[in-house]
Enzyme design. Structure first.
Site, PDB file in Angstrom:
ATOM      1  N   ASP A 192      16.288 -12.057  17.562  1.00 25.25           N
ATOM      2  CA  ASP A 192      16.715 -11.809  16.183  1.00 25.25           C
ATOM      3  C   ASP A 192      17.703 -12.879  15.784  1.00 25.25           C
ATOM      4  OD1 ASP A 192      17.506 -10.559  13.719  1.00 25.25           O
ATOM      5  OD2 ASP A 192      19.244  -9.761  14.790  1.00 25.25           O
ATOM      6  N   ASP A 223      13.261   3.634   0.839  1.00 20.68           N
ATOM      7  CA  ASP A 223      13.066   2.497   1.741  1.00 20.68           C
ATOM      8  C   ASP A 223      14.262   1.557   1.648  1.00 20.68           C
ATOM      9  OD1 ASP A 223      12.026   0.699   3.514  1.00 20.68           O
ATOM     10  OD2 ASP A 223      10.285   0.144   2.321  1.00 20.68           O
ATOM     11  N   GLU A 257      -1.358  -6.222  -2.850  1.00 25.44           N
ATOM     12  CA  GLU A 257      -1.797  -5.196  -1.889  1.00 25.44           C
ATOM     13  C   GLU A 257      -2.029  -3.853  -2.591  1.00 25.44           C
ATOM     14  OE1 GLU A 257      -0.245  -6.805   2.402  1.00 25.44           O
ATOM     15  OE2 GLU A 257       0.970  -5.276   1.426  1.00 25.44           O
ATOM     16  N   ASP A 292      12.638 -13.533  10.405  1.00 23.67           N
ATOM     17  CA  ASP A 292      13.089 -14.849  10.848  1.00 23.67           C
ATOM     18  C   ASP A 292      12.395 -15.307  12.125  1.00 23.67           C
ATOM     19  OD1 ASP A 292      14.612 -13.466  12.902  1.00 23.67           O
ATOM     20  OD2 ASP A 292      16.205 -13.184  11.433  1.00 23.67           O
ATOM     21  N   THR A 335      -5.514  -5.034   1.316  1.00 25.35           N
ATOM     22  CA  THR A 335      -5.208  -5.221   2.736  1.00 25.35           C
ATOM     23  C   THR A 335      -5.923  -4.166   3.564  1.00 25.35           C
ATOM     24  OG1 THR A 335      -3.422  -5.580   4.334  1.00 25.35           O
ATOM     25  CG2 THR A 335      -3.098  -3.818   2.702  1.00 25.35           C
ATOM     26  N   PRO A 363       0.800  -1.234   0.000  1.00 22.80           N
ATOM     27  CA  PRO A 363       0.000   0.000   0.000  1.00 22.80           C
ATOM     28  C   PRO A 363       0.827   1.276   0.000  1.00 22.80           C
ATOM     29  CG  PRO A 363      -0.930  -1.586   1.521  1.00 22.80           C
ATOM     30  CD  PRO A 363       0.375  -2.156   1.068  1.00 22.80           C
ATOM     31  N   GLU A 377      -1.923 -13.537   2.846  1.00 19.43           N
ATOM     32  CA  GLU A 377      -0.744 -13.359   3.708  1.00 19.43           C
ATOM     33  C   GLU A 377      -1.185 -13.328   5.159  1.00 19.43           C
ATOM     34  OE1 GLU A 377       1.649  -9.958   2.783  1.00 19.43           O
ATOM     35  OE2 GLU A 377       1.504 -10.262   0.605  1.00 19.43           O
ATOM     36  N   LYS A 432       3.816   1.728  -1.535  1.00 13.76           N
ATOM     37  CA  LYS A 432       4.561   1.965  -2.772  1.00 13.76           C
ATOM     38  C   LYS A 432       4.141   0.963  -3.840  1.00 13.76           C
ATOM     39  CE  LYS A 432       8.618  -0.532  -0.949  1.00 13.76           C
ATOM     40  NZ  LYS A 432       8.191  -0.622   0.469  1.00 13.76           N
TER      41      LYS A 432
END
Length: 809
Positions: free
Chosen positions: A308, A395, A201, A406, A240, A154, A299, A156
């Site tokens: 992490d 971005d 999206e 992950d 979405t 949404p 999704e 880009k």
């Protein structure tokens, strides 16, 4: 869609569920069960509990998007089966009950020198390779065209480089040709394509266009290419934000008004952001009922840890960001199961659910970050490489790096599947684990400076059967270390020795009365002018009330409150405003001044005060719906008369609208220099605790608690800072060294684990409660997942191993 193939695949999925070998991988235990699946059949014994989804169609899609797989394998990632042996990802997925694979396709995710943009570098050729492997494992394929050279969402929808400068008709023709050519490649490779997604999206655009007329033209071109292909595939359009009231119905109306040809309305649904599953069912049912469309969730995901895995930060990494389910393997299974149940509840139109990137694993542990960066750049196994900066400078160009997903995978960091992957099978049979505590409520308390702090005597403890019980909790430290406005954290121990935390936010004292307009008595406020409603119910920032403003003609109003009895000192005012449609010359500002306001007939004349002006103002901005503007004025000095007035003045054009909330008048005090105290705390944190006696460490821990409380204060006072520094310095100087015995030390955390947990048994980490204070989150009812431990004995009997093979197409 190959309905024969789909039905056959659904039958195999049921067989796999009926004869699955359950491995409680996250627990180090296993059980084998031959599970009947007929009405009234008992659920299988397992390491996690997953309620059966009743009435689930045999051909209901339990899909995954594993578009990053080739880049991960090229980077050295090894996927393992339930025994820990290396295996083919697609066979592992099929054995777990997965039925379909979704594959994103970018037009040209490479720069002129052939360097990949990352995220799997998935162009048509690589997508076909992934599809071929999925088909070989008996999995159906959804092809997800982004119509971009990199990520489309949404925020880009960049046009492909090759389409730059094309008008809308030329762009539609290019999109048709690209889609048709790509699908021909899939057909030539005998990939079992059952669904084609025309855009990703696409709430706000597709392929660089944003108007509904242009978007509809591109959607129609993509749909026509699918219809003309040799594939008998359904056409899906993807959107979405199902939580936004009326969004999906509005989109469907726009598509119908332009006669866009499609079969499936696809939605993203992430529990972190997208509301309840009940709402998801409702909005998808509306599309199915009113527009005769099939629906899917394209999704979804959930986190099983906040750790992490590769040194690149994750999208979800704070407890406050993940409150709907426990952050654990069990919570992950519940989240997936609930989404599948929500889509199934739509009825026959609910086709299925796809889990997004359950295999996007670390290419190496965080302590090999520099090596990981080389792999991400070379193979595109991170979310974005530096080469993507030319295409997406704002971005990818700023934040390129590794996997931010992950901790939401259905595999551990070492490539071994988590038991949550079995959810695709368990939803058909049900699964039950021995009753275990899996989470402890974390507490959030907000008080005003000067209020007494009372922490709860009990907290909610959750169990893996989705029940909760209130258990007694003992807090450490007690409420003593509150040192003024700021954020403080207390650890708590519950039955069984497990930890929780209480985050206490101490707000600055607001000397205004009813500054949030919540109380029905609003007589302390004086409202003049037109267009404003005091205590309205629309769009409050906090609570349920605010002051709303709107008028069809130009208008102006003033809102003020005069406060008396203030202690002499320095004060500032603030408030929050949201809204839109202002025009040039419009203004809305907050002012704080000494003395009474317009309502006072005997307002004292301003007196000269050297340290601050008699009046200070700050301007608000109207930036859109719920985009709150919250400026503060400069400080003014209030003298012995103890009187000040806070006023909000607005002069607005017709149709400008918004709301005002949380108006405050707070006292300002000078902050102490805490640099030396912070350095002393860092020194204490860095000590080798095994080198000192427990008695001297206890004294140090008490001093650290005091110091942390001062540092947590919004404006630490100098006396409190000096006292804390003195106590901490003395405790450091008084530490008593000891000689370590043989075999002491702290074991490290090895690579190859299934990830960490966010809650640990109290007293097991070798550190005191003071040294181990949890970080403040500010969230409410955050679940702190705890590791499950269970040993399930094999039930006996013959286990039928079902190998998935390609069927049909």
């Amino acid at each position: 869609m190959h309905r024969t193939s789909r039905t056959a695949r659904g039958t195999l999925a049921t067989l796999a569920a009926a004869s699955l070998t359950v491995s409680t991988l996250a627990l180090g235990a296993s059980a084998a069960n031959a599970a009947p699946t007929g009405p009234g059949a008992d659920p299988v014994a397992a390491g996690i509990t997953v309620p059966k989804v009743d009435g689930l169609a045999a051909d209901f899609i339990g899909g995954v998007d594993v578009s990053s797989v080739l880049s991960l394998e090229e980077s050295g990632v090894v996927f393992r089966d339930e025994t820990g042996q290396p295996g083919d990802l697609f066979e592992i997925l099929a054995d777990a009950g997965v039925t379909d694979v979704r594959i994103r396709v970018w037009n040209d995710p490479f720069d002129a020198a052939g360097n990949g943009y990352g995220g799997g570098d998935v162009d048509v050729d690589r997508a076909v390779e992934i599809g071929s492997r999925a088909t070989a494992a008996g999995l159906g394929v959804l092809v997800d065209f982004h119509y971009s050279d990199f990520w489309a969402d949404p925020a880009k929808q960049h046009e492909p480089k090759a389409w730059a400068g094309l008008d809308i008709d030329q762009r539609a023709a290019a999109l048709y040709d690209f889609t048709a050519d790509a699908l021909a490649d899939f057909a030539a490779a005998s990939v079992d394509v059952e669904m084609v997604q025309v855009g990703n999206e696409t709430n706000n655009g597709v392929a660089g266009v944003t108007s509904w007329d242009d978007r509809a033209k591109l959607f129609s071109a993509g749909s026509a290419a699918v219809r003309a292909s040799a594939l008998d595939a359904l056409v899906a359009l993807h959107f979405t934000n199902p939580e936004t009231v009326g969004r999906y119905a509005s989109i469907a109306r726009e598509l119908e008004a332009r006669d866009v040809d499609y079969d499936v309305f696809a939605s993203s649904y992430y529990p972190f952001w997208h509301g309840s599953t009940a709402n998801l069912t409702a909005v998808l049912s509306q599309i199915a009922d009113d527009y005769d469309k099939k629906v899917i969730v394209a999704e979804t995901s959930w986190a099983y840890t906040l750790d992490d895995g590769d040194g690149h930060g994750n999208v979800i990494d704070l407890p406050a960001e993940a409150t709907q389910y426990p952050v654990s393997v069990q919570g992950q299974a519940w989240a997936l199961r609930d989404v599948m149940a929500a889509v199934a509840a739509v009825g026959d139109a609910g086709l299925g659910v796809y889990y997004w990137e359950p295999a996007w694993l670390p290419v190496g542990p965080p302590d090999r970050l520099e090596q990981n960066k080389l792999l991400w750049e070379a193979h595109g196994s991170g979310w974005a490489s530096s080469f993507a900066g030319e295409y997406d400078p704002e971005d990818a160009g700023e934040y390129f790096g590794g996997s931010a997903w992950d901790n939401q995978a259905l595999f551990g960091f070492d490539g071994t599947p988590l038991e949550s992957l079995r959810t695709f099978s368990y939803v058909r049979t049900g699964a039950v684990a021995p009753l275990q505590m899996i989470g402890v409520e974390q507490v959030s308390v907000s008080i005003e400076d000067g209020e007494a702090l009372t922490l709860p005597e009990t907290v909610a403890v959750s169990y893996n059967d989705r029940s909760t019980r209130d258990e007694a909790v003992v807090w450490t430290p007690d409420a003593g270390p509150i040192a003024g406005p700021g954020t403080y954290t207390f650890t708590g121990a519950v039955a069984g020795g497990f930890e929780t935390a209480a985050t206490v936010t101490v707000r600055e004292r607001n000397y205004l009365v009813n500054g949030g307009f919540e109380d029905a008595d609003r007589s302390m406020w004086r409202l003049t002018g037109t267009g404003a409603t005091l205590g309205g119910a629309e769009n409050p920032r906090t609570g349920t009330r605010s002051t709303n403003f709107w008028l069809a003609t130009d208008y102006a109003f003033s809102l003020e409150q005069t406060v008396t009895g203030l202690p002499a000192g320095t004060y500032r005012a603030s408030a929050s405003v949201q809204g839109d449609n202002e025009q040039a010359g419009d203004s809305i500002r907050i002012t704080v001044s000494r003395g009474g306001g317009a309502a006072s007939d005997d307002r004292p004349a301003p007196r000269a005060v050297a340290t601050s002006p008699a009046e200070a103002s700050a301007e608000f901005e109207l930036n859109g719906y719920r985009a709150w503007s919250s400026p503060s004025t400069d400080a003014i000095e209030v003298g012995a008369d103890g009187t000040a007035t806070v006023r909000i003045d607005a002069s607005l054009s017709a149709l400008a609208w918004g709301s005002i909330d949380d108006v405050t008048l707070v006292r300002v005090t000078a902050a102490a220099d805490t640099a030396e105290l912070a350095a002393a705390v860092a020194r204490a944190d860095g000590l080798d605790r095994d080198a000192f006696s427990s008695a001297s460490l206890a004294a140090l821990d008490s001093a650290v608690v005091q110091a942390r409380s001062v540092l947590a204060a919004l404006v630490p006072s100098q006396p409190a800072t000096d006292d804390a520094l003195s106590a901490l310095t003395a405790a450091l100087d008084a530490l008593v060294a000891v000689t370590p015995g043989p075999g002491t030390g702290t074991p490290g955390t090895g690579w190859g684990t299934a990830g960490g947990t966010t809650g640990t048994p109290a007293g097991t980490g070798g550190s005191s409660a003071a040294a181990g204070l949890l970080p403040a989150t500010g969230g409410t009812a955050v679940w702190a997942p705890l590791g499950l431990g269970a040993l399930l004995l094999a039930a006996g009997g013959l286990v039928l191993a079902v190998r998935r093979r390609a069927v049909g197409g």
